[in-house]
Motif scaffolding. Structure first.
Motif, PDB file in Angstrom:
ATOM      1  N   UNK A  18       0.795  -1.227   0.000  1.00 51.72           N
ATOM      2  CA  UNK A  18       0.000   0.000   0.000  1.00 51.72           C
ATOM      3  C   UNK A  18       0.824   1.272   0.000  1.00 51.72           C
ATOM      4  N   UNK A  19       1.657   1.489  -1.028  1.00 55.96           N
ATOM      5  CA  UNK A  19       2.494   2.691  -1.074  1.00 55.96           C
ATOM      6  C   UNK A  19       1.654   3.965  -1.129  1.00 55.96           C
ATOM      7  N   UNK A  20       2.178   5.013  -0.542  1.00 51.96           N
ATOM      8  CA  UNK A  20       1.476   6.298  -0.515  1.00 51.96           C
ATOM      9  C   UNK A  20       2.417   7.422  -0.922  1.00 51.96           C
ATOM     10  N   UNK A  21       1.857   8.594  -1.081  1.00 50.40           N
ATOM     11  CA  UNK A  21       2.655   9.776  -1.390  1.00 50.40           C
ATOM     12  C   UNK A  21       3.356   9.668  -2.724  1.00 50.40           C
ATOM     13  N   UNK A  22       4.651  10.021  -2.733  1.00 50.78           N
ATOM     14  CA  UNK A  22       5.421   9.993  -3.985  1.00 50.78           C
ATOM     15  C   UNK A  22       5.644   8.579  -4.500  1.00 50.78           C
ATOM     16  N   UNK A  23       5.438   7.585  -3.651  1.00 50.49           N
ATOM     17  CA  UNK A  23       5.626   6.192  -4.064  1.00 50.49           C
ATOM     18  C   UNK A  23       4.348   5.550  -4.584  1.00 50.49           C
ATOM     19  N   UNK A  24       3.267   6.302  -4.624  1.00 48.46           N
ATOM     20  CA  UNK A  24       1.979   5.737  -5.003  1.00 48.46           C
ATOM     21  C   UNK A  24       1.951   5.236  -6.448  1.00 48.46           C
ATOM     22  N   UNK A  25       2.840   5.761  -7.295  1.00 51.20           N
ATOM     23  CA  UNK A  25       2.873   5.306  -8.692  1.00 51.20           C
ATOM     24  C   UNK A  25       3.278   3.834  -8.795  1.00 51.20           C
ATOM     25  N   UNK A  26       3.796   3.270  -7.692  1.00 52.63           N
ATOM     26  CA  UNK A  26       4.164   1.848  -7.685  1.00 52.63           C
ATOM     27  C   UNK A  26       2.955   0.958  -7.928  1.00 52.63           C
ATOM     28  N   UNK A  27       1.758   1.467  -7.684  1.00 54.13           N
ATOM     29  CA  UNK A  27       0.552   0.670  -7.922  1.00 54.13           C
ATOM     30  C   UNK A  27       0.497   0.186  -9.372  1.00 54.13           C
ATOM     31  N   UNK A  28       0.931   1.030 -10.315  1.00 54.66           N
ATOM     32  CA  UNK A  28       0.949   0.591 -11.703  1.00 54.66           C
ATOM     33  C   UNK A  28       2.364   0.348 -12.221  1.00 54.66           C
ATOM     34  N   UNK A  29       3.365   0.989 -11.608  1.00 61.30           N
ATOM     35  CA  UNK A  29       4.740   0.796 -12.062  1.00 61.30           C
ATOM     36  C   UNK A  29       5.248  -0.611 -11.774  1.00 61.30           C
ATOM     37  N   UNK A  30       4.875  -1.167 -10.618  1.00 57.54           N
ATOM     38  CA  UNK A  30       5.365  -2.500 -10.248  1.00 57.54           C
ATOM     39  C   UNK A  30       4.893  -3.585 -11.215  1.00 57.54           C
ATOM     40  N   UNK A  31       3.587  -3.691 -11.488  1.00 55.71           N
ATOM     41  CA  UNK A  31       3.171  -4.703 -12.475  1.00 55.71           C
ATOM     42  C   UNK A  31       3.691  -4.406 -13.881  1.00 55.71           C
ATOM     43  N   UNK A  32       3.852  -3.118 -14.198  1.00 53.72           N
ATOM     44  CA  UNK A  32       4.388  -2.767 -15.511  1.00 53.72           C
ATOM     45  C   UNK A  32       5.833  -3.240 -15.649  1.00 53.72           C
ATOM     46  N   UNK A  33       6.625  -3.056 -14.597  1.00 50.20           N
ATOM     47  CA  UNK A  33       8.014  -3.502 -14.622  1.00 50.20           C
ATOM     48  C   UNK A  33       8.108  -5.016 -14.708  1.00 50.20           C
ATOM     49  N   UNK A  34       7.265  -5.696 -13.929  1.00 51.76           N
ATOM     50  CA  UNK A  34       7.246  -7.165 -13.978  1.00 51.76           C
ATOM     51  C   UNK A  34       6.877  -7.653 -15.379  1.00 51.76           C
ATOM     52  N   UNK A  35       5.897  -7.000 -15.996  1.00 56.56           N
ATOM     53  CA  UNK A  35       5.483  -7.382 -17.339  1.00 56.56           C
ATOM     54  C   UNK A  35       6.566  -7.139 -18.376  1.00 56.56           C
ATOM     55  N   UNK A  36       7.274  -6.018 -18.244  1.00 53.08           N
ATOM     56  CA  UNK A  36       8.325  -5.700 -19.215  1.00 53.08           C
ATOM     57  C   UNK A  36       9.476  -6.688 -19.130  1.00 53.08           C
ATOM     58  N   UNK A  37       9.853  -7.067 -17.911  1.00 54.56           N
ATOM     59  CA  UNK A  37      10.930  -8.044 -17.746  1.00 54.56           C
ATOM     60  C   UNK A  37      10.499  -9.398 -18.296  1.00 54.56           C
ATOM     61  N   UNK A  38       9.273  -9.801 -17.953  1.00 61.30           N
ATOM     62  CA  UNK A  38       8.766 -11.098 -18.404  1.00 61.30           C
ATOM     63  C   UNK A  38       8.698 -11.185 -19.918  1.00 61.30           C
ATOM     64  N   UNK A  39       8.193 -10.142 -20.556  1.00 62.10           N
ATOM     65  CA  UNK A  39       8.065 -10.151 -22.015  1.00 62.10           C
ATOM     66  C   UNK A  39       9.432 -10.129 -22.683  1.00 62.10           C
TER      67      UNK A  39
END
Length: 246
Positions: free
Chosen positions: A37-58
């Motif tokens: 549950x990141x908050x504040x300036x880290x809140x973009x991790x909600x979409x950045x984390x799955x995006x990063x996982x997807x980019x590495x996987x692909x």
């Protein structure tokens, strides 16, 4: 021959496993973010984390599937049988290369499309504004780069007549050799990785995956990538055609 290759793709476990593992990585990243549950300036991790996982996987999955498409025959000792069904080795290599590109394209499209949906869902859960256009541009760039790296892996697997050798050589080249070449002034921008990144960035609007303008103009980048692939696939095809099959 083409129908047989499509049947092989549907029946063999490797493509399904690559798809399942890739999607699982995206889901795991999303679940971890939801728990943290990141908050504040880290809140973009909600979409950045799955995006990063997807980019590495692909990125990795495309290389694995590219090498698998031709390397499977060498690893399972069935290349002689395949050549018996299709005596023209030129056509055999061409059909397998076409099927490899179609397989990578389908795999990448599915993973990236579902990743975007998960990213948007996670952004909604975290009440974070989701930059759909930016994420879509990144996905388009990654799709093109993965397709080209998959073709590169196919070429090396064909050249070395080995799935394992082609896969390992591509990973070493992409992670070490290409990065070293990119550091060389003037020459570096004509490395395979630099050229593929330029193609992906320009196709996606010139701003995805990192800051700064693309290192090459689109036309030059296309010629550079084509040069790399023509040399590698040409060398692999020449060896495939002139050597005995085992």
């Amino acid at each position: 021959m083409f129908a047989a290759e499509m049947l092989k793709i549907r029946s063999m476990p490797a493509p399904r496993l690559a798809l399942i593992i890739s999607l699982a990585l995206v889901l795991v990243a999303a679940i971890i973010v939801a728990i943290v549950g990141p908050t504040g300036t880290n809140a973009s991790a909600y979409y950045d984390a799955p995006a990063t996982a997807g980019s590495i996987a692909v990125s990795v999955g495309a290389i694995v599937l590219g090498a698998w498409m031709i390397g499977l025959e060498f690893a399972s000792k069935t290349m002689r049988l395949a050549a018996t069904v299709q005596p023209s080795r030129w056509r055999l290599a061409a059909v397998k290369f076409t099927c490899a590109l179609l397989l990578i394209l389908f795999y990448s499209l599915v993973v990236l499309a579902l990743s975007l949906l998960i990213e948007a869902l996670m952004a909604s859960i975290g009440s974070v504004s989701f930059p759909f256009t930016t994420q879509l541009d990144d996905s388009i760039s990654l799709l093109l780069q993965s397709l080209l790296w998959g073709a590169f892996a196919f070429a090396l697997a064909l050249l070395f007549r080995s799935y394992t050798a082609g896969l390992v050589a591509t990973l070493v080249f992409s992670l070490l050799v290409d990065s070293a070449l990119a550091l060389i002034p003037t020459v570096g921008k004509y490395s395979f990785g630099s050229a593929t990144k330029a193609i992906g960035d320009l196709a996606a609007g010139g701003s995805s995956f990192g800051s700064g303008a693309p290192s090459l103009a689109l036309g030059v980048a296309l010629v550079t990538v084509a040069g790399w692939l023509i040399v590698l696939i040409g060398a692999g095809s020449a060896r495939f055609i002139t050597r005995d099959l085992k």
